[in-house]
Motif scaffolding. Structure first.
Motif, PDB file in Angstrom:
ATOM      1  N   MET A 177     -25.927 -25.129 -97.595  1.00 18.99           N
ATOM      2  CA  MET A 177     -24.687 -24.597 -97.039  1.00 18.99           C
ATOM      3  C   MET A 177     -23.486 -25.184 -97.771  1.00 18.99           C
ATOM      4  N   THR A 178     -22.494 -24.367 -97.952  1.00 21.47           N
ATOM      5  CA  THR A 178     -21.228 -24.843 -98.492  1.00 21.47           C
ATOM      6  C   THR A 178     -20.187 -24.787 -97.382  1.00 21.47           C
ATOM      7  N   LEU A 179     -19.099 -25.480 -97.569  1.00 17.12           N
ATOM      8  CA  LEU A 179     -18.035 -25.405 -96.577  1.00 17.12           C
ATOM      9  C   LEU A 179     -17.449 -23.998 -96.528  1.00 17.12           C
ATOM     10  N   ARG A 180     -17.513 -23.278 -97.615  1.00 13.47           N
ATOM     11  CA  ARG A 180     -17.075 -21.880 -97.599  1.00 13.47           C
ATOM     12  C   ARG A 180     -17.950 -21.067 -96.652  1.00 13.47           C
ATOM     13  N   HIS A 181     -19.279 -21.271 -96.713  1.00 18.10           N
ATOM     14  CA  HIS A 181     -20.187 -20.586 -95.774  1.00 18.10           C
ATOM     15  C   HIS A 181     -19.829 -20.955 -94.338  1.00 18.10           C
ATOM     16  N   GLY A 194     -15.419 -18.532 -88.622  1.00 16.39           N
ATOM     17  CA  GLY A 194     -14.235 -17.697 -88.505  1.00 16.39           C
ATOM     18  C   GLY A 194     -12.948 -18.469 -88.759  1.00 16.39           C
ATOM     19  N   LEU A 195     -13.046 -19.522 -89.550  1.00 21.69           N
ATOM     20  CA  LEU A 195     -11.876 -20.333 -89.896  1.00 21.69           C
ATOM     21  C   LEU A 195     -11.532 -20.132 -91.363  1.00 21.69           C
ATOM     22  N   SER A 196     -10.268 -20.291 -91.678  1.00 21.15           N
ATOM     23  CA  SER A 196      -9.895 -20.278 -93.084  1.00 21.15           C
ATOM     24  C   SER A 196     -10.363 -21.589 -93.703  1.00 21.15           C
ATOM     25  N   MET A 197     -10.471 -21.612 -95.024  1.00 18.73           N
ATOM     26  CA  MET A 197     -10.850 -22.854 -95.701  1.00 18.73           C
ATOM     27  C   MET A 197      -9.831 -23.947 -95.409  1.00 18.73           C
ATOM     28  N   GLY A 198      -8.565 -23.596 -95.393  1.00 22.93           N
ATOM     29  CA  GLY A 198      -7.521 -24.577 -95.087  1.00 22.93           C
ATOM     30  C   GLY A 198      -7.654 -25.113 -93.677  1.00 22.93           C
ATOM     31  N   GLY A 199      -7.947 -24.205 -92.737  1.00 18.57           N
ATOM     32  CA  GLY A 199      -8.144 -24.629 -91.358  1.00 18.57           C
ATOM     33  C   GLY A 199      -9.346 -25.548 -91.216  1.00 18.57           C
ATOM     34  N   LEU A 200     -10.407 -25.229 -91.937  1.00 16.64           N
ATOM     35  CA  LEU A 200     -11.601 -26.061 -91.894  1.00 16.64           C
ATOM     36  C   LEU A 200     -11.321 -27.440 -92.488  1.00 16.64           C
ATOM     37  N   TYR A 201     -10.645 -27.463 -93.629  1.00 19.14           N
ATOM     38  CA  TYR A 201     -10.340 -28.749 -94.275  1.00 19.14           C
ATOM     39  C   TYR A 201      -9.378 -29.595 -93.453  1.00 19.14           C
ATOM     40  N   ALA A 202      -8.670 -28.992 -92.531  1.00 14.84           N
ATOM     41  CA  ALA A 202      -7.801 -29.779 -91.648  1.00 14.84           C
ATOM     42  C   ALA A 202      -8.641 -30.649 -90.708  1.00 14.84           C
ATOM     43  N   ILE A 214     -12.341 -31.191 -91.418  1.00  8.12           N
ATOM     44  CA  ILE A 214     -13.499 -31.756 -92.116  1.00  8.12           C
ATOM     45  C   ILE A 214     -13.190 -31.839 -93.607  1.00  8.12           C
ATOM     46  N   GLU A 215     -13.308 -33.026 -94.162  1.00  2.26           N
ATOM     47  CA  GLU A 215     -12.999 -33.165 -95.586  1.00  2.26           C
ATOM     48  C   GLU A 215     -14.170 -32.760 -96.488  1.00  2.26           C
ATOM     49  N   ASN A 216     -15.421 -32.919 -95.998  1.00  2.00           N
ATOM     50  CA  ASN A 216     -16.592 -32.522 -96.783  1.00  2.00           C
ATOM     51  C   ASN A 216     -17.820 -32.479 -95.871  1.00  2.00           C
ATOM     52  N   LYS A 217     -18.961 -32.106 -96.433  1.00  2.00           N
ATOM     53  CA  LYS A 217     -20.175 -31.973 -95.629  1.00  2.00           C
ATOM     54  C   LYS A 217     -20.658 -33.323 -95.101  1.00  2.00           C
TER      55      LYS A 217
END
Length: 171
Positions: free
Chosen positions: A5-9, A15-23, A25-28
């Motif tokens: 899995m990637t953070l993009r997946h 249903g989050l944007s990549m920016g929202g996710l990175y807010a 979680i910084e990485n797997k």
């Protein structure tokens, strides 16, 4: 699996944007650590939840049942923590091992306080009991196929622990 899995997946599934996710979680590795931290926090809280139970064996039973029912409610997370523990950074593996050994030690102390078992016997019984609990959340398919529900499984684990204590006390 988690490694593929990637953070993009993850962002697409959540249903989050990549920016929202990175807010959040910084990485797997950080995501894995967060999941493990929650499970560890809950499991390490079990002894305090049942501290008011007077008899050591009854308190041990409550801890085992509590662990089982938590693993039932949070099964995907318990499964994840168990399966991914081999591939996380070493410091995270050490924390997970220390947590498991801590819970096992507290259970062993309760079993020994009940009387009849040596320190080594109580540690081994605690290890066996926790291994049975782990079997439930790792291989529920086996018990489902046999028509065994969580209450029957918990009764069986507790019955084995109580039988071993009874055997030791009467010896």
């Amino acid at each position: 699996g988690f490694h593929a899995m990637t953070l993009r997946h993850l962002s697409q599934e959540a249903g989050l944007s990549m920016g929202g996710l990175y807010a959040y979680i910084e990485n797997k590795d950080a995501l894995s650590a967060m999941i493990e931290d929650v499970i560890r926090y809950i499991c390490e809280g079990l002894p305090a939840w049942f501290a008011a139970i007077e008899l050591p064996l009854d308190r041990a039973e409550a801890m085992l049942r509590g662990h089982l029912f938590l693993s039932e409610m949070l099964q995907p997370w318990f499964f994840f923590v168990y399966m991914e523990s081999r591939s996380v950074p070493e410091d995270q593996r050490k924390q997970a091992r220390a947590s498991e050994l801590g819970i096992e030690l507290q259970l062993a102390q309760l079993l020994q306080a009940q009387g009849g078992l040596t320190t080594g016997e109580s540690q081994l019984l605690a290890a066996h009991a926790l291994a049975m609990v782990q079997d439930w959340h790792l291989k529920r398919w086996k018990y489902k196929a046999a028509g065994v529900g969580i209450d029957a499984f918990a009764d069986s684990v507790i019955g084995l622990v109580r039988a071993r204590i009874s055997q030791a006390v009467s010896a």
